[in-house]
Scaffold this active site. Sequence first.
Site, PDB file in Angstrom:
ATOM      1  N   ALA A   1       0.843  -1.205   0.000  1.00 50.22           N
ATOM      2  CA  ALA A   1       0.000   0.000   0.000  1.00 50.22           C
ATOM      3  C   ALA A   1       0.881   1.259   0.000  1.00 50.22           C
ATOM      4  O   ALA A   1       1.973   1.256  -0.556  1.00 50.22           O
ATOM      5  CB  ALA A   1      -0.977  -0.037   1.170  1.00 50.22           C
ATOM      6  N   SER A   2       0.429   2.291   0.682  1.00 51.27           N
ATOM      7  CA  SER A   2       1.105   3.589   0.584  1.00 51.27           C
ATOM      8  C   SER A   2       2.445   3.651   1.293  1.00 51.27           C
ATOM      9  O   SER A   2       3.139   4.673   1.214  1.00 51.27           O
ATOM     10  CB  SER A   2       0.186   4.683   1.135  1.00 51.27           C
TER      11      SER A   2
END
Length: 628
Positions: free
Chosen positions: A330-331
């Site tokens: 993810a981020s």
Amino acid sequence: MARKKVQIRDHSFEASLFWRRALFCLLVVVVCFGALVTNLYHLQIEEHKQYQVRSNDNRIKLVPVAPNRGIIYDRNGVVLAENRPVYSLEVVPEQVKSWDEPLKGLQQLLGIDDDTISDFKESLKGVRRFNRVTLLEEMTEKQVAEFSVNQYRYPGFSVEGRLKRYYPYGDAMTHVLGYVARINDKDLQDLADKDQLSNYAATHEIGKLGVERYYESLLHGQVGYMEVEVNNRGRVIRTLRFEPPVPGKDLYLNIDLGLQLKAQELLAGHRGSIVAMDPHTGGILAMASAPSYDPNLFVRGITSKEYNKLLHSPDRPLINRSTQGRYPPASTVKPFMALVGLEEGEITPTSKIWDPGYFELPNVDHKWRDWKRWGHGWVDMKKAISESCDTYFYQLALNLGIDRIHNWMTKFGFGQYSGIDIHEETNGVMPSRSWKERRFRQPWYIGDTIPIGIGQSYWTVTPVQLATAVTIMANAGVYHTPKLLMATGSPTGIIKLPPEDKPEVKASPLHWHEVEAAMRFTVTSPHGSAHKALNDAPYTATGKTGTAQVINIGQDEKYDAKKVAERHRDNAMFITYAPYETPKIVVAVALENVIGGGGSVAAPLARQVLDYYLLDEGHLKDDEASHD
């Protein structure tokens, strides 16, 4: 009547015949006696040494003696795996006149069940009467005391002690230490292939997982021998010589037990992992995986019911999530993507894009949404990292292309085995054109590249990989292989192992600084995704949150964690290191299927890990704690 004719005997002929026969018999006797003497000479003189050795082999036996297994300690000298004495009730059958009365008395005295008595009677069959037979394994202290008081009533019975592996911290250390268990046929074959079978002549257990398996050759030691004289029935008469075994080496791990217990406590009720590393050495300070299980079950011999419960649990406690759990990053990868963009000249620290809340390609109906539906407005690199702007990194990934992304990210260890010193590890997936072709027999599309920018699509990592990558970031490119083992110990002293380094990730010092400053801004900015969790910390910390989708959400659908199945909820990810100026610890957190994201669920756990290590344990000096 005619008279009978009398035959005259030839005495000379008969005498000659007698002497010929006597001479022949004498010759036969002499030949036979000569053959006997010749064979006796051959056996007693010529073959004396050979038959003496064979005779000694029947008279003298070598009895192997198992070495004591090495002890495992944490970095502060706290015992993590030890050898504890266990006691068993044994008997020499020839010293027992009748079985009924003593077995009945012992059953009442020690609370032995009928099945144990039945198994004991079965084990007596075919056993030499002078060899010991075990009646009761692993006696309790109470049983040992009660029998000792009444031992005079039971001639032939005695309590015998031996050492057995024990893990005092149970499930908190399972996925680090692993466990030992009884040697099976596969283990025997492996030992034979490595020409080590003779060294396990008296050993019944071997490392199966974790550190116990990886460092088996160090922990086991060298077998010893007793040279004993036996009679023709195999009974030991006396000991002629004793060669003591060489104990295994003690191991000192990088693990900080207090931090490990804290991490395991924080994971209670979750499925996930917390990994903490020392950025200066790559030493693993904590590696917690939940749920876990008690390794002592395998040491004593796990039952089929107990094993099936672990094996078929939907929470998969047998999996080491720190090294085998595959999660979309993810981020958390946005700082790494930003560094690549800076190095490749696709962005500058001040270049901006407009974020309306989504990203789209010309002539394509699909929109890649930002987590903030109304968008972030004008966004530069610092704001994109601190507020986790998806649109910015969609555009950056498109500009870079999958080839450059793949080449750079493999330098940070993504898609590679980390080199951590346990065998239970997966390498995750750092996708590329060739990977997709092999995996799906399909070409790589532009639409595959765009979600790569926010750590989604085919990209998966393990928490150890993520922590290692953050360590490289904290070290401005210096790559230390993650290691559990810190030093080995022996009677001659402790030998500390040097860090194991990989090629440095080369990048501009200015670019390293810009990205790290953006990670710091993620904490200090009021709009930063890690502001709430870490801004008020008495030390300077960096951070990057991540929230990974587990299932696809339709274009016009809105995700509501409370309305989807628990196993379909998002994963929460978080990475951090602190202090910002002089990093002392790196932490990576991965939580499965939670309500909330990386900033609201994972970051608070990382904060408590940092607090424990930097404050509660006094690793941070007072002057460092004053910086903000």
